[in-house]
Design a protein around this motif. Structure first.
Motif, short mmCIF file in Angstrom:
data_model
loop_
_atom_site.label_atom_id
_atom_site.label_comp_id
_atom_site.label_asym_id
_atom_site.label_seq_id
_atom_site.Cartn_x
_atom_site.Cartn_y
_atom_site.Cartn_z
N VAL A 254 0.86 -1.18 0.00
CA VAL A 254 0.00 0.00 0.00
C VAL A 254 0.90 1.23 0.00
O VAL A 254 1.65 1.46 0.95
CB VAL A 254 -0.93 0.02 1.23
N ASP A 255 0.83 2.00 -1.08
CA ASP A 255 1.66 3.20 -1.15
C ASP A 255 1.13 4.29 -0.22
O ASP A 255 1.89 4.98 0.44
CB ASP A 255 1.69 3.74 -2.59
N ASP A 256 -0.19 4.45 -0.20
CA ASP A 256 -0.76 5.54 0.59
C ASP A 256 -2.22 5.21 0.89
O ASP A 256 -2.88 4.52 0.10
CB ASP A 256 -0.66 6.87 -0.16
N ALA A 257 -2.69 5.70 2.01
CA ALA A 257 -4.10 5.57 2.38
C ALA A 257 -4.48 6.77 3.22
O ALA A 257 -3.74 7.16 4.12
CB ALA A 257 -4.36 4.27 3.14
N LYS A 258 -5.61 7.36 2.92
CA LYS A 258 -6.01 8.56 3.66
C LYS A 258 -7.53 8.66 3.69
O LYS A 258 -8.23 8.11 2.84
CB LYS A 258 -5.41 9.81 3.03
N ALA A 259 -8.01 9.38 4.66
CA ALA A 259 -9.45 9.62 4.81
C ALA A 259 -9.80 10.95 4.16
O ALA A 259 -9.13 11.96 4.39
CB ALA A 259 -9.83 9.63 6.28
N ILE A 260 -10.83 10.97 3.35
CA ILE A 260 -11.30 12.20 2.72
C ILE A 260 -12.82 12.25 2.82
O ILE A 260 -13.48 11.22 3.00
CB ILE A 260 -10.87 12.31 1.24
N PHE A 261 -13.36 13.44 2.69
CA PHE A 261 -14.81 13.62 2.72
C PHE A 261 -15.32 13.74 1.29
O PHE A 261 -14.97 14.68 0.57
CB PHE A 261 -15.19 14.86 3.52
N ASP A 262 -16.10 12.76 0.85
CA ASP A 262 -16.60 12.73 -0.52
C ASP A 262 -17.86 13.58 -0.62
O ASP A 262 -18.97 13.10 -0.36
CB ASP A 262 -16.88 11.28 -0.94
N GLN A 263 -17.67 14.83 -1.01
CA GLN A 263 -18.80 15.74 -1.10
C GLN A 263 -19.50 15.61 -2.44
O GLN A 263 -20.70 15.85 -2.56
CB GLN A 263 -18.31 17.19 -0.90
N GLN A 264 -18.74 15.21 -3.46
CA GLN A 264 -19.29 15.15 -4.81
C GLN A 264 -20.35 14.06 -4.95
O GLN A 264 -21.42 14.29 -5.50
CB GLN A 264 -18.16 14.91 -5.82
N ASN A 265 -20.06 12.88 -4.45
CA ASN A 265 -21.00 11.76 -4.58
C ASN A 265 -21.87 11.57 -3.34
O ASN A 265 -22.69 10.66 -3.30
CB ASN A 265 -20.23 10.47 -4.85
N GLY A 266 -21.65 12.40 -2.33
CA GLY A 266 -22.49 12.33 -1.13
C GLY A 266 -22.30 11.08 -0.31
O GLY A 266 -23.23 10.63 0.37
N GLN A 267 -21.10 10.49 -0.35
CA GLN A 267 -20.85 9.26 0.40
C GLN A 267 -20.31 9.52 1.80
O GLN A 267 -20.07 8.58 2.55
CB GLN A 267 -19.86 8.37 -0.35
N GLY A 268 -20.07 10.78 2.12
CA GLY A 268 -19.51 11.09 3.43
C GLY A 268 -18.04 10.77 3.48
O GLY A 268 -17.31 10.90 2.50
N TRP A 269 -17.59 10.30 4.62
CA TRP A 269 -16.17 9.99 4.80
C TRP A 269 -15.84 8.65 4.17
O TRP A 269 -16.53 7.65 4.38
CB TRP A 269 -15.81 9.97 6.29
N ILE A 270 -14.77 8.63 3.38
CA ILE A 270 -14.30 7.41 2.74
C ILE A 270 -12.79 7.30 2.96
O ILE A 270 -12.13 8.26 3.37
CB ILE A 270 -14.59 7.41 1.22
N VAL A 271 -12.26 6.10 2.72
CA VAL A 271 -10.83 5.85 2.83
C VAL A 271 -10.30 5.48 1.45
O VAL A 271 -10.79 4.52 0.84
CB VAL A 271 -10.53 4.71 3.83
N GLN A 272 -9.36 6.24 0.94
CA GLN A 272 -8.76 5.97 -0.36
C GLN A 272 -7.45 5.20 -0.17
O GLN A 272 -6.66 5.54 0.70
CB GLN A 272 -8.49 7.27 -1.12
N MET A 273 -7.25 4.19 -1.01
CA MET A 273 -6.03 3.39 -0.97
C MET A 273 -5.36 3.43 -2.33
O MET A 273 -6.03 3.32 -3.36
CB MET A 273 -6.34 1.93 -0.60
N ASN A 274 -4.05 3.57 -2.34
CA ASN A 274 -3.25 3.51 -3.55
C ASN A 274 -2.19 2.42 -3.37
O ASN A 274 -1.42 2.46 -2.40
CB ASN A 274 -2.57 4.85 -3.84
N PHE A 275 -2.17 1.47 -4.30
CA PHE A 275 -1.21 0.37 -4.23
C PHE A 275 -0.05 0.62 -5.20
O PHE A 275 -0.19 1.35 -6.19
CB PHE A 275 -1.89 -0.96 -4.61
N ASN A 276 1.09 -0.02 -4.91
CA ASN A 276 2.16 0.00 -5.89
C ASN A 276 1.83 -0.99 -7.00
O ASN A 276 0.78 -1.65 -6.99
CB ASN A 276 3.51 -0.30 -5.23
N SER A 277 2.71 -1.12 -7.98
CA SER A 277 2.40 -1.95 -9.16
C SER A 277 2.15 -3.40 -8.76
O SER A 277 1.18 -4.03 -9.22
CB SER A 277 3.53 -1.85 -10.17
N LYS A 278 2.99 -3.93 -7.88
CA LYS A 278 2.81 -5.31 -7.46
C LYS A 278 1.53 -5.47 -6.66
O LYS A 278 0.75 -6.42 -6.86
CB LYS A 278 4.01 -5.75 -6.63
#
Length: 585
Positions: free
Chosen positions: A274-298
């Motif tokens: 997992v390269d990075d993971a963070k909590a953001i507030f999804d205002q555009q789709n109205g989902q509230g708080w979500i956790v985004q994950m970014n993986f490396n190639s493998k």
């Protein structure tokens, strides 16, 4: 007539001294009641008094990531470390950062030091495992005896809201980072594309929660049935056993909050991918708080393979468990394959739970490792001997102060002793309550700070008493002397206590470890000195000044005008500023 009226304002402005005394007695009663209510009657002892082991961990960078050691990552590491040592059943362990790259872990007596060393000396183990089956948190006495689901019935499982129904677990946001019914979707889903929905995890007996064709070994099923996640000890034992398992092994694990238990397959994606993971507030789709994950190639390729396999399964086998140190911190469902190495977990999150999960995922990918730079064993006997020596020194100092007060101030010493008792009660009760409240532990430096505070408190009484005696030497009676002495004594006391508190604050900020205990206690007792002098000592003196024993100047009151060398009493009549010259006719 204006001058006498103005002079009477001080006693009137002083108000009713009985109110101040009642107020501080109510505060004392409330603090003592809080001790009984919480069941904590003694202060929490530090490692030097209780005994135990102290570890100093040094963070190290891994090749290719030279800037991973920073304040945020160290704080997250300390939080994970705190969960580890408390997972061993240690409720009094202390974990704190020191400097920029050290973490101090103090583990009291009664903990397996070898096991603790293994736990805190390794990097956090994070992995994505396939959920084979899930069950309620309590132990199942007779596993495998419940009736199985009907093969090929095509009926939805009980409690399943349907593949297109969106649901939040238990109808309310989670606070533990659990996302059992959350939809897992691509981060770059095009606008207008239907978001993969989530269905609620069935709440049915364990045997009925196994989808048809589930390949679950009987031994693993037996372990799951015997696992009890409803207690803290059960969760700690399960986490320790799961953390020792190899990534290729199947395990049973508890959800972090103890609500469910899982049988999990091998690790499909490592947390280090997992390269990075963070909590953001999804205002555009109205989902509230979500956790985004970014993986490396493998990791992105492995995650795509895992989600492709899970998307075709029925609940709960379409879930994957995010396992950190042997505990399931989240178990989202998958409704379609997720390519691209980007994903998000949504639904049912509060800000705090989303940030917690994001930190855990990020920490699993941090290129941080720790080595034990120092390990010190502190015996309770050594700490007890030092404590006894400190208490003896404090008792001798207190006895000398009492002897001095009685010999020099006589009756006034009763006021000083009563104030010292009130200050001691306040200090003891607050220290006791601060243990469970903020984790304050009474160590040897803290005891030294409390002993030093005796001198600071006694100094405040002496300043006030001497101001009163000075007024009596000027020829005034006791009641006006008490009121006239207070403003000047108050300024001196406040300046003196401010200097002491400032020194304690600076010491607390610039130091770490046990020295902070000394600074904290010194600052606390300095503040309590101001409270006691203003709300107890001064009102008590105002009341005693009305007693004949004191206002008459009894030889044993400590306010005898003759012994103090007082001037003749000042009269309120007309005073001449210069001798009247005789006029000649």
């Amino acid at each position: 007539m204006a001058a006498p009226n103005k002079g009477r304002r001080s006693p009137a402005a002083q108000g009713r001294p009985g109110r101040a005394l009642v107020l501080i007695l109510v505060v004392i009663a409330a603090l003592v009641g809080g001790m009984f209510y919480s069941g904590t009657m003694t202060p929490r002892l530090g490692i030097d008094l209780a005994g135990g082991t102290s570890f100093t961990l040094e963070a190290q960078n891994m090749p290719g990531k030279p800037n991973a050691i920073n304040e945020t990552n160290m704080k997250t590491a300390a939080d994970i470390m705190n969960q580890r040592v408390n997972g061993l059943g240690v409720s009094e362990a202390e974990v704190q950062t020191q400097g920029t790259n050290h973490i101090i872990v103090n583990i009291p007596k009664g903990t397996d030091a070898k096991q603790a060393r293994e736990q805190i000396g390794t990097t956090a183990q994070l992995g994505f495992r396939t959920v084979l089956t899930a069950a309620a948190a309590t132990k199942t006495p007779t596993p495998g005896t419940s009736e199985s689901p009907k093969a090929g019935s095509g009926e939805k499982e009980k409690g399943d809201g349907g593949s297109s129904a969106s649901a939040t677990p238990s109808g309310k946001p989670t606070t533990q980072g659990r996302a059992v019914s959350d939809a897992l979707k691509k981060d770059d889903a095009p606008s207008g594309t239907a978001t993969p929905s989530a269905s609620k995890t069935p709440s049915v007996p364990p045997a009925q929660q196994q989808p048809q064709g589930a390949d679950i070994p009987a031994a693993l099923q037996k372990k799951l049935a015997a696992l009890d996640c409803s207690t803290k000890k059960g969760r700690a034992d399960a986490a320790a056993q799961a953390a020792r398992a190899k990534p290729s092994e199947q395990i049973v694990a508890c959800e972090k909050d103890g609500s469910r238990k899982y049988a999990l397959g091998p690790v499909k994606v490592q947390g280090t991918e997992v390269d990075d993971a963070k909590a953001i507030f999804d205002q555009q789709n109205g989902q509230g708080w979500i956790v985004q994950m970014n993986f490396n190639s493998k990791g992105g390729k492995a995650f795509l393979d895992q989600t492709t396999q899970l998307a075709s399964q029925a609940p709960p086998q379409n879930q994957f468990g995010i396992v950190l140190d042997g505990s399931v911190v989240s178990s989202p469902q998958v409704t379609k394959p997720i390519p691209g190495g980007n994903a998000q977990i949504s639904g049912g999150f509060t800000q705090q739970s989303a940030e917690d999960l994001g930190n855990m995922l990020s920490y699993g990918a941090l290129p941080l490792s720790f080595k034990i730079a120092d390990e010190t064993t502190v015996t309770a006997a050594l700490g007890g001997e030092q404590l006894n020596a400190g208490l003896i020194a404090g008792a001798i100092g207190l006895a000398l102060v009492v002897i001095y007060l009685v010999a020099y101030y006589r009756g006034l010493s009763l006021v000083a002793l009563a104030s010292l008792v009130v200050s001691a009660v306040l200090t003891y009760t607050i220290m006791t309550l601060l243990g469970p409240a903020i984790g304050f532990a009474l160590n040897l430096p803290a005891v030294c700070g409390a002993i030093v505070a005796i001198g600071i408190t006694a100094d405040s009484f002496i300043v006030y008493f001497e101001r009163i005696r000075d007024e009596i030497r000027e020829g005034r009676t006791l009641r006006p002397s008490v009121e006239r002495a207070w403003p000047r004594a108050r300024r001196t006391i406040l300046v003196s206590d401010f200097v002491s508190f400032l020194a304690a604050a600076v010491l607390f900020i610039v130091t770490v470890g046990k020295v902070q205990g000394f600074a904290f206690t010194l600052g606390l007792t300095t503040l309590l000195d101001v409270v006691v002098v203003f709300f107890f000592t001064k009102p008590l003196m105002t009341l005693l000044a009305r007693r004949k024993f004191f206002y008459s100047g009894h030889p044993w009151s400590g306010l005898d005008p003759t012994r103090l060398g007082a001037k003749p009493p000042l009269r309120r009549g007309r005073r001449t500023s210069a001798p009247i010259e005789t006029k000649e006719a």
